[in-house]
Design a protein around this motif. Structure first.
Motif, PDB file in Angstrom:
ATOM      1  N   ALA A 121      48.527  41.749  29.577  1.00 56.56           N
ATOM      2  CA  ALA A 121      49.284  41.352  30.766  1.00 56.56           C
ATOM      3  C   ALA A 121      48.461  40.423  31.647  1.00 56.56           C
ATOM      4  O   ALA A 121      47.239  40.463  31.663  1.00 56.56           O
ATOM      5  CB  ALA A 121      49.682  42.591  31.560  1.00 56.56           C
ATOM      6  N   LYS A 122      49.173  39.572  32.410  1.00 58.41           N
ATOM      7  CA  LYS A 122      48.502  38.700  33.378  1.00 58.41           C
ATOM      8  C   LYS A 122      48.282  39.450  34.689  1.00 58.41           C
ATOM      9  O   LYS A 122      47.251  39.326  35.325  1.00 58.41           O
ATOM     10  CB  LYS A 122      49.342  37.454  33.648  1.00 58.41           C
ATOM     11  CG  LYS A 122      49.431  36.503  32.485  1.00 58.41           C
ATOM     12  CD  LYS A 122      50.275  35.307  32.873  1.00 58.41           C
ATOM     13  CE  LYS A 122      50.427  34.364  31.682  1.00 58.41           C
ATOM     14  NZ  LYS A 122      51.292  33.230  32.015  1.00 58.41           N
ATOM     15  N   ASN A 123      49.298  40.188  35.110  1.00 61.27           N
ATOM     16  CA  ASN A 123      49.242  40.951  36.355  1.00 61.27           C
ATOM     17  C   ASN A 123      49.650  42.387  36.072  1.00 61.27           C
ATOM     18  O   ASN A 123      50.619  42.632  35.340  1.00 61.27           O
ATOM     19  CB  ASN A 123      50.201  40.371  37.406  1.00 61.27           C
ATOM     20  CG  ASN A 123      49.839  38.969  37.805  1.00 61.27           C
ATOM     21  OD1 ASN A 123      48.683  38.681  38.066  1.00 61.27           O
ATOM     22  ND2 ASN A 123      50.827  38.096  37.851  1.00 61.27           N
ATOM     23  N   VAL A 124      48.962  43.323  36.687  1.00 64.59           N
ATOM     24  CA  VAL A 124      49.283  44.742  36.558  1.00 64.59           C
ATOM     25  C   VAL A 124      49.376  45.322  37.958  1.00 64.59           C
ATOM     26  O   VAL A 124      48.490  45.110  38.796  1.00 64.59           O
ATOM     27  CB  VAL A 124      48.200  45.490  35.734  1.00 64.59           C
ATOM     28  CG1 VAL A 124      48.480  46.989  35.737  1.00 64.59           C
ATOM     29  CG2 VAL A 124      48.152  44.973  34.318  1.00 64.59           C
ATOM     30  N   LEU A 125      50.448  46.036  38.214  1.00 71.32           N
ATOM     31  CA  LEU A 125      50.640  46.689  39.501  1.00 71.32           C
ATOM     32  C   LEU A 125      50.558  48.195  39.278  1.00 71.32           C
ATOM     33  O   LEU A 125      51.332  48.755  38.504  1.00 71.32           O
ATOM     34  CB  LEU A 125      52.000  46.313  40.100  1.00 71.32           C
ATOM     35  CG  LEU A 125      52.387  47.009  41.393  1.00 71.32           C
ATOM     36  CD1 LEU A 125      51.458  46.569  42.515  1.00 71.32           C
ATOM     37  CD2 LEU A 125      53.820  46.708  41.754  1.00 71.32           C
ATOM     38  N   ILE A 126      49.637  48.843  39.962  1.00 64.48           N
ATOM     39  CA  ILE A 126      49.489  50.299  39.872  1.00 64.48           C
ATOM     40  C   ILE A 126      49.975  50.880  41.189  1.00 64.48           C
ATOM     41  O   ILE A 126      49.454  50.556  42.260  1.00 64.48           O
ATOM     42  CB  ILE A 126      48.026  50.694  39.605  1.00 64.48           C
ATOM     43  CG1 ILE A 126      47.578  50.116  38.269  1.00 64.48           C
ATOM     44  CG2 ILE A 126      47.875  52.205  39.621  1.00 64.48           C
ATOM     45  CD1 ILE A 126      46.123  50.316  37.960  1.00 64.48           C
ATOM     46  N   GLN A 147      37.855  47.772  34.529  1.00 66.26           N
ATOM     47  CA  GLN A 147      37.886  47.223  33.166  1.00 66.26           C
ATOM     48  C   GLN A 147      38.920  46.113  33.030  1.00 66.26           C
ATOM     49  O   GLN A 147      38.650  45.098  32.371  1.00 66.26           O
ATOM     50  CB  GLN A 147      38.164  48.338  32.158  1.00 66.26           C
ATOM     51  CG  GLN A 147      37.025  49.317  32.007  1.00 66.26           C
ATOM     52  CD  GLN A 147      37.343  50.446  31.044  1.00 66.26           C
ATOM     53  OE1 GLN A 147      38.451  50.531  30.515  1.00 66.26           O
ATOM     54  NE2 GLN A 147      36.383  51.334  30.840  1.00 66.26           N
ATOM     55  N   LEU A 148      40.090  46.287  33.659  1.00 65.00           N
ATOM     56  CA  LEU A 148      41.113  45.235  33.581  1.00 65.00           C
ATOM     57  C   LEU A 148      40.654  43.988  34.325  1.00 65.00           C
ATOM     58  O   LEU A 148      40.901  42.877  33.867  1.00 65.00           O
ATOM     59  CB  LEU A 148      42.440  45.754  34.140  1.00 65.00           C
ATOM     60  CG  LEU A 148      43.188  46.777  33.290  1.00 65.00           C
ATOM     61  CD1 LEU A 148      44.407  47.297  34.036  1.00 65.00           C
ATOM     62  CD2 LEU A 148      43.587  46.192  31.963  1.00 65.00           C
ATOM     63  N   SER A 149      40.010  44.153  35.467  1.00 65.75           N
ATOM     64  CA  SER A 149      39.523  43.001  36.216  1.00 65.75           C
ATOM     65  C   SER A 149      38.472  42.237  35.431  1.00 65.75           C
ATOM     66  O   SER A 149      38.441  41.007  35.458  1.00 65.75           O
ATOM     67  CB  SER A 149      38.935  43.462  37.549  1.00 65.75           C
ATOM     68  OG  SER A 149      39.934  44.030  38.359  1.00 65.75           O
ATOM     69  N   SER A 150      37.607  42.945  34.729  1.00 66.52           N
ATOM     70  CA  SER A 150      36.586  42.256  33.916  1.00 66.52           C
ATOM     71  C   SER A 150      37.199  41.539  32.729  1.00 66.52           C
ATOM     72  O   SER A 150      36.611  40.607  32.191  1.00 66.52           O
ATOM     73  CB  SER A 150      35.525  43.251  33.444  1.00 66.52           C
ATOM     74  OG  SER A 150      36.089  44.182  32.547  1.00 66.52           O
ATOM     75  N   SER A 151      38.410  41.946  32.332  1.00 59.40           N
ATOM     76  CA  SER A 151      39.112  41.275  31.236  1.00 59.40           C
ATOM     77  C   SER A 151      39.954  40.107  31.725  1.00 59.40           C
ATOM     78  O   SER A 151      40.654  39.470  30.942  1.00 59.40           O
ATOM     79  CB  SER A 151      40.019  42.261  30.488  1.00 59.40           C
ATOM     80  OG  SER A 151      39.255  43.298  29.924  1.00 59.40           O
ATOM     81  N   GLY A 152      39.978  39.871  33.046  1.00 58.96           N
ATOM     82  CA  GLY A 152      40.742  38.753  33.590  1.00 58.96           C
ATOM     83  C   GLY A 152      42.141  39.112  34.033  1.00 58.96           C
ATOM     84  O   GLY A 152      42.919  38.233  34.397  1.00 58.96           O
ATOM     85  N   VAL A 153      42.496  40.381  34.015  1.00 59.33           N
ATOM     86  CA  VAL A 153      43.817  40.816  34.449  1.00 59.33           C
ATOM     87  C   VAL A 153      43.784  41.014  35.954  1.00 59.33           C
ATOM     88  O   VAL A 153      42.843  41.565  36.498  1.00 59.33           O
ATOM     89  CB  VAL A 153      44.225  42.140  33.753  1.00 59.33           C
ATOM     90  CG1 VAL A 153      45.593  42.607  34.234  1.00 59.33           C
ATOM     91  CG2 VAL A 153      44.232  41.964  32.251  1.00 59.33           C
ATOM     92  N   GLN A 154      44.803  40.484  36.627  1.00 59.48           N
ATOM     93  CA  GLN A 154      44.859  40.640  38.088  1.00 59.48           C
ATOM     94  C   GLN A 154      45.603  41.889  38.444  1.00 59.48           C
ATOM     95  O   GLN A 154      46.572  42.255  37.883  1.00 59.48           O
ATOM     96  CB  GLN A 154      45.559  39.448  38.720  1.00 59.48           C
ATOM     97  CG  GLN A 154      44.760  38.193  38.592  1.00 59.48           C
ATOM     98  CD  GLN A 154      45.463  37.054  39.317  1.00 59.48           C
ATOM     99  OE1 GLN A 154      46.600  37.143  39.741  1.00 59.48           O
ATOM    100  NE2 GLN A 154      44.745  35.944  39.458  1.00 59.48           N
TER     101      GLN A 154
END
Length: 154
Positions: A121-126, A147-154
């Motif tokens: 995903a490009k963007n993830v909303l939790i 971990q998602l931020s280090s993978s480039g996911v916003q």
């Protein structure tokens, strides 16, 4: 007073309490609790007058008025009237149509599939909720966000 009058008063108050709380939904229950607390204060005022005890009258007035004020404040915060909170559930039809049913398809996936979708995903909303708080999952979610931020996911 004769025991018959005491039993009758207890029965009437029980029916009144059941009637007031029967139609109340979960979110409105705190208002009803403060209202019943207010009633107990006003009953204490009546007892104070009956026994000619100024302390009972004063304390009952404080309890009754504070419960009534709190009930009013809570109703104002919900943008509803007190009568709407008390009688809102009566004569309300409970109909459901096909339009009310959820639409779409339900697809179950395994945790590995969810992880792949999160990384892709490009963007993830939790959206944190009560379940996350009660299960103490905030640390695991913080690790997931890192971990998602280090993978480039916003």
């Amino acid at each position: 007073p004769p025991p018959v009058l005491l039993a009758a008063a207890g029965l009437v108050s029980g029916v009144l309490g059941a009637h007031l709380t029967a139609s109340v939904g979960g979110a409105d229950m705190p208002v009803i609790i403060t209202l019943l607390n207010s009633y107990s204060g006003f009953a204490l005022v009546a007892e104070g007058f009956t026994l000619r005890n100024e302390l009972l009258t004063a304390v009952g007035a404080l309890i009754g008025s504070s419960g009534a004020i709190l009930s009013y404040i809570m109703c104002e915060a919900m943008n509803r009237s007190l009568s709407n909170v008390i009688f809102g559930g009566y004569a309300t039809p409970t109909t459901s149509s096909q339009a009310d049913l959820p639409r779409g398809q339900h697809t179950e996936i395994k945790p590995e599939g969810a992880a792949k979708l999160l990384v892709a995903a490009k963007n993830v909303l939790i959206v944190p909720g009560f379940g996350m708080a009660t299960s103490n999952a905030q640390h695991a979610v913080a690790e997931l966000v890192t971990q998602l931020s280090s993978s480039g996911v916003q």
